[in-house]
Design an enzyme around this catalytic site. Structure first.
Site, mmCIF file in Angstrom:
data_model
loop_
_atom_site.group_PDB
_atom_site.id
_atom_site.type_symbol
_atom_site.label_atom_id
_atom_site.label_comp_id
_atom_site.label_asym_id
_atom_site.label_seq_id
_atom_site.Cartn_x
_atom_site.Cartn_y
_atom_site.Cartn_z
ATOM 1 N N GLY A 39 -44.261 21.205 12.445
ATOM 2 C CA GLY A 39 -44.009 19.924 11.793
ATOM 3 C C GLY A 39 -42.905 19.200 12.528
ATOM 4 N N GLN A 44 -35.929 13.316 13.914
ATOM 5 C CA GLN A 44 -35.866 14.180 15.093
ATOM 6 C C GLN A 44 -36.240 13.452 16.377
ATOM 7 O OE1 GLN A 44 -38.265 17.493 13.073
ATOM 8 N NE2 GLN A 44 -36.867 18.616 14.390
HETATM 9 NI NI NI Z 1 -36.964 21.079 11.853
#
Ligand code: NI
Length: 178
Positions: A39, A44
């Site tokens: 995932g 991020q």
């Molecule tokens: Ni993570």
């Protein structure tokens, strides 16, 4: 880990089915696939929005994990279905080379929307529930080490494998940088 963008609370998405949202989701899928992740969350990749992707048919980083449907989830909400928690090993593409034993709710209901604005609601358990809790934590600036209760169970993959704590990664996984 250490990048201040990973510590922020991400903002809700207001508009669905936009070229920008579809481009973000495509970037997340591409980045996740390139890293063999289970995932990935928008923070991020440096985007402070409440968008996650997760799921796979087979994942070389998690050879024993049952498949999880490939899902892009926008503005997710998680409710635990009871108080039962279980521990499991987690890694994170933002915490490379390490794994830790993390307690998570075993059974959850999650809801949200897909990038087109269609609603999604599921009740899941086990690894599926773990992945969703891990990814949604990224939207609140939380990385899995912050959820750990025993830092003695946190270590470099190489060392955890050498000591037999973790099973050996598959050959396609580089233990120095999973
Ligand atoms: Ni993570």
């Amino acid at each position: 880990m250490g990048d201040p963008r990973l510590r922020l609370k991400a903002a809700e998405v207001d508009l669905f089915d936009t070229p920008e949202l579809h481009a973000l989701v495509a970037d997340l899928w591409e980045t996740m696939a390139a890293e063999s992740g289970a995932g990935l969350a928008a923070p991020q990749v440096g985007v402070p929005l409440r968008v996650v992707v997760f799921g796979y048919q087979e994942n070389p980083r998690y050879p024993d994990a049952p498949p999880v449907p490939e899902t892009a989830l926008v503005n997710p909400v998680i409710e635990p279905l009871d108080d039962v928690m279980e521990e499991g090993w987690e890694g994170c593409l933002s915490v490379p080379g390490l794994r830790g034993l993390v307690p998570r709710y075993t059974r959850i209901r999650y809801s949200g929307h897909d990038p087109h604005g269609q609603s999604i609601e599921r009740e899941v358990d086990g690894f599926h529930a773990r992945v969703v809790q891990h990814e949604c934590d990224h939207l609140d600036g939380i990385l899995y080490p912050q959820r750990m209760t025993d830092l003695a169970r946190f270590g470099f993959i190489e060392e955890l494998v050498a000591s037999g704590t973790l099973e050996a990664p598959l050959p396609c996984e580089d233990p120095r940088d999973p």
